[in-house]
Each structure stands twice: as structure tokens, then as C-alpha cells.
Design a protein around this motif. Structure first.
Motif, short mmCIF file in Angstrom:
data_model
loop_
_atom_site.label_atom_id
_atom_site.label_comp_id
_atom_site.label_asym_id
_atom_site.label_seq_id
_atom_site.Cartn_x
_atom_site.Cartn_y
_atom_site.Cartn_z
N PRO A 183 -4.91 -3.17 -1.40
CA PRO A 183 -4.48 -2.91 -0.02
C PRO A 183 -3.11 -2.28 0.07
CG PRO A 183 -4.28 -5.23 -0.52
CD PRO A 183 -4.92 -4.59 -1.72
N MET A 184 -2.32 -2.36 -1.01
CA MET A 184 -1.01 -1.72 -1.05
C MET A 184 -0.65 -1.46 -2.50
SD MET A 184 1.86 -4.71 -0.49
CE MET A 184 2.17 -5.92 -1.80
N GLY A 185 0.31 -0.58 -2.70
CA GLY A 185 0.76 -0.29 -4.05
C GLY A 185 1.74 -1.35 -4.53
N GLY A 186 1.72 -1.61 -5.83
CA GLY A 186 2.62 -2.61 -6.40
C GLY A 186 2.13 -3.05 -7.76
N ARG A 187 2.74 -4.12 -8.26
CA ARG A 187 2.36 -4.64 -9.57
C ARG A 187 1.37 -5.79 -9.39
NH1 ARG A 187 4.40 -3.70 -14.32
NH2 ARG A 187 6.22 -2.69 -13.36
N ALA A 188 0.23 -5.65 -10.03
CA ALA A 188 -0.82 -6.66 -9.92
C ALA A 188 -0.61 -7.73 -10.98
CB ALA A 188 -2.19 -6.03 -10.09
N GLY A 200 -16.34 -15.36 -3.46
CA GLY A 200 -16.54 -15.18 -2.03
C GLY A 200 -17.07 -16.43 -1.38
N GLY A 201 -17.73 -16.25 -0.28
CA GLY A 201 -18.23 -17.40 0.46
C GLY A 201 -17.17 -17.94 1.40
N LEU A 202 -17.25 -19.23 1.69
CA LEU A 202 -16.34 -19.84 2.65
C LEU A 202 -14.91 -19.93 2.14
CD1 LEU A 202 -18.62 -22.74 3.97
CD2 LEU A 202 -18.20 -20.50 5.01
N ASP A 203 -14.74 -20.02 0.81
CA ASP A 203 -13.39 -20.21 0.27
C ASP A 203 -12.64 -18.90 0.08
OD1 ASP A 203 -15.00 -19.29 -1.71
OD2 ASP A 203 -14.26 -20.64 -3.28
N ALA A 204 -13.30 -17.75 0.23
CA ALA A 204 -12.64 -16.44 0.05
C ALA A 204 -11.83 -16.45 -1.25
CB ALA A 204 -11.74 -16.10 1.24
N THR A 205 -12.52 -16.44 -2.37
CA THR A 205 -11.92 -16.61 -3.69
C THR A 205 -10.75 -15.67 -3.92
OG1 THR A 205 -14.13 -17.15 -4.49
CG2 THR A 205 -12.44 -16.72 -6.15
N LEU A 206 -9.63 -16.25 -4.39
CA LEU A 206 -8.45 -15.45 -4.74
C LEU A 206 -8.70 -14.76 -6.07
CD1 LEU A 206 -5.52 -14.58 -4.22
CD2 LEU A 206 -4.80 -16.67 -5.39
N LEU A 207 -8.61 -13.44 -6.09
CA LEU A 207 -8.90 -12.66 -7.29
C LEU A 207 -7.65 -12.27 -8.04
CD1 LEU A 207 -11.72 -10.37 -5.84
CD2 LEU A 207 -11.97 -12.53 -7.08
N THR A 208 -6.63 -11.83 -7.33
CA THR A 208 -5.35 -11.47 -7.94
C THR A 208 -4.32 -11.36 -6.84
OG1 THR A 208 -4.25 -9.94 -9.47
CG2 THR A 208 -5.64 -8.97 -7.78
N THR A 209 -3.08 -11.10 -7.24
CA THR A 209 -1.97 -10.96 -6.29
C THR A 209 -1.23 -9.67 -6.62
OG1 THR A 209 -1.74 -13.35 -6.09
CG2 THR A 209 0.12 -12.01 -5.36
N ILE A 210 -0.85 -8.93 -5.59
CA ILE A 210 -0.09 -7.70 -5.76
C ILE A 210 1.30 -7.90 -5.17
CG2 ILE A 210 0.06 -5.24 -5.24
CD1 ILE A 210 -2.95 -5.17 -5.07
#
Length: 232
Positions: A183-188, A200-210
């Protein structure tokens, strides 16, 4: 008893005592020490930086969590841990980070499109019936009640078309969510979920952070008293 003294000896003692008394009467003069050497230096004007040390912390300008917005099995991870990823710019979408199996969502989209086509066909039929009924009403071949029924049927058909279109749009959005972009540029950071896991599902699984690390901001906790020392 007769005593005898040697006169010569007495005279010698007297002379010695007289000489001693004469020596003790000399005046003692104080000799002051020499003055100390003093180095004279003219005053110097220099810029002095007043500083103090404080503990602080660094934080990025902005941080975003990348989460799975639809439920499905993670098919691939498209970036390297710690990589600087590209965000959307100049109308171009952001870099692909993850993909979720799209086949179930493609099937759902096809079903929604088929339902839309059926709804449009029903609407067209209802409209044709309404038009024929209206023509018959002009010739007084039908009554107004029947005309009102045809108008109601057409309205229901048009509403069904709108609902079907909304289902198609929703299915298209869900299909788009199977391709997860930056969604934006940066360091993953690292990928928190590996391929093959259900996300996914109800918990909206966290995949990574930028993290956008340019610029960075330093936050320092300083008391008001200490801050006033540096305020002119």
C-alpha cells in the motif's frame, strides 16, 4: 681558709661574655621574597555550544500492517525479507507481496456475472410486458390494475439487476484482494506466514509490516525545566 684565684683566667671569661653581648645587639633586617611571575592573557571570544545528553527513540514516519482481506490458502510470497518495496505511484499499483489462490474467487465472480445476465433478461422481459400492457391500456383492452401490476414487476426486475451488479462488483473486489500489493513504499519486514497456510477470515491475518524509514523521527523525553535552559 685562704682562697686563691688566677686573675688571668677571670679576665678571659669577662672578655668572652662582653663579645657575646655585643653580637646579640645587632639589628635584624627582613629580606622580602621576589615578586611572583604573572602571565597576562587578553580575553578570547569564542562560540561555545551548550549541549546535554538525553535518551530517546527513533520512529519511522509511517508504518502499515499488510493483512489478508479475504480467506484462502497463501499461494506465494513475492518479496525478500527486509526488502525495500515499491508503493503505488503515477497510477501504477504497488509491488506484489503475496498471492492467495484465486480460483474460488474466479468461480464466484463467474456465478455473479451469470446471475446478472439472468436478472437483466428478466428485466427486459418485464419491460416488454409493461410496454404491451400500456399499449393495451391505451386501447382500453386492459384495466389500470393490470397496468400497475406490470409496472411493479418491472420495478422488481430492475432492483434484481442492481443487486446482481452489486454482487459482481463485490466478487471482483474479492478477486482483486487475492493479489496483495504494497500500500506504500518502504522497507518490508519478514513474511509472517509461509506458503500453504490458510489466511484471512475474521482475524484478517497479519502478513508483514512496511515501514517508511525516510525520514526518521527522534522522540526525546525532556522536562520543562531542562528545556527552558535552551530557550532564548
Amino acid at each position: 681558709m685562704r682562697l686563691r684565684f688566677r686573675v688571668a683566667g677571670l679576665c678571659s671569661i669577662g672578655v668572652s661574655v662582653a663579645a657575646c653581648l655585643a653580637g646579640c645587639g645587632e639589628e635584624v633586617v627582613f629580606q622580602p621574597p621576589p615578586p611572583p611571575e604573572v602571565t597576562v592573557q587578553p580575553p578570547a571570544y569564542e562560540d561555545v555550544t551548550v549541549f546535554r545528553e538525553f535518551s530517546g527513540r527513533l520512529e519511522a514516519e509511517s508504518t502499515v500492517d499488510v493483512r489478508a482481506r479475504v480467506q484462502g490458502f497463501l499461494r506465494s510470497v513475492e518479496f525478500v525479507d527486509g526488502e525495500t518495496v515499491r508503493g503505488p505511484s503515477d497510477g501504477e499499483p504497488g509491488q506484489v507481496l503475496f498471492t492467495i489462490e484465486p480460483e474460488p474467487f474466479e468461480a464466484r465472480l463467474n456465478a455473479a456475472r451469470a446471475a446478472l445476465a439472468q436478472a437483466e433478461a428478466s428485466r427486459d422481459l418485464a419491460k416488454a410486458v409493461r410496454d404491451r400492457t400500456k399499449a393495451a391500456l391505451d386501447q382500453q383492452a386492459v384495466n389500470e390494475l393490470e397496468m400497475m401490476e406490470r409496472e411493479a414487476e418491472l420495478a422488481v426486475a430492475e432492483a434484481a439487476v442492481l443487486a446482481a451488479r452489486a454482487d459482481v462488483e463485490s466478487a471482483e473486489i474479492d478477486l482483486g484482494y487475492t493479489t496483495i500489493r504494497a500500500p506504500m513504499g518502504g522497507r518490508a519486514s519478514r513474511a509472517l506466514v509461509s506458503e500453504g497456510n490458510l489466511v484471512g477470515g475474521l482475524d484478517a491475518t497479519l502478513l508483514t509490516t512496511i515501514v517508511r524509514d525516510d525520514p526518521m523521527y527522534a522522540y526525546v523525553d525532556v522536562s520543562e525545566r531542562e528545556l527552558l535552559e535552551f530557550v532564548e
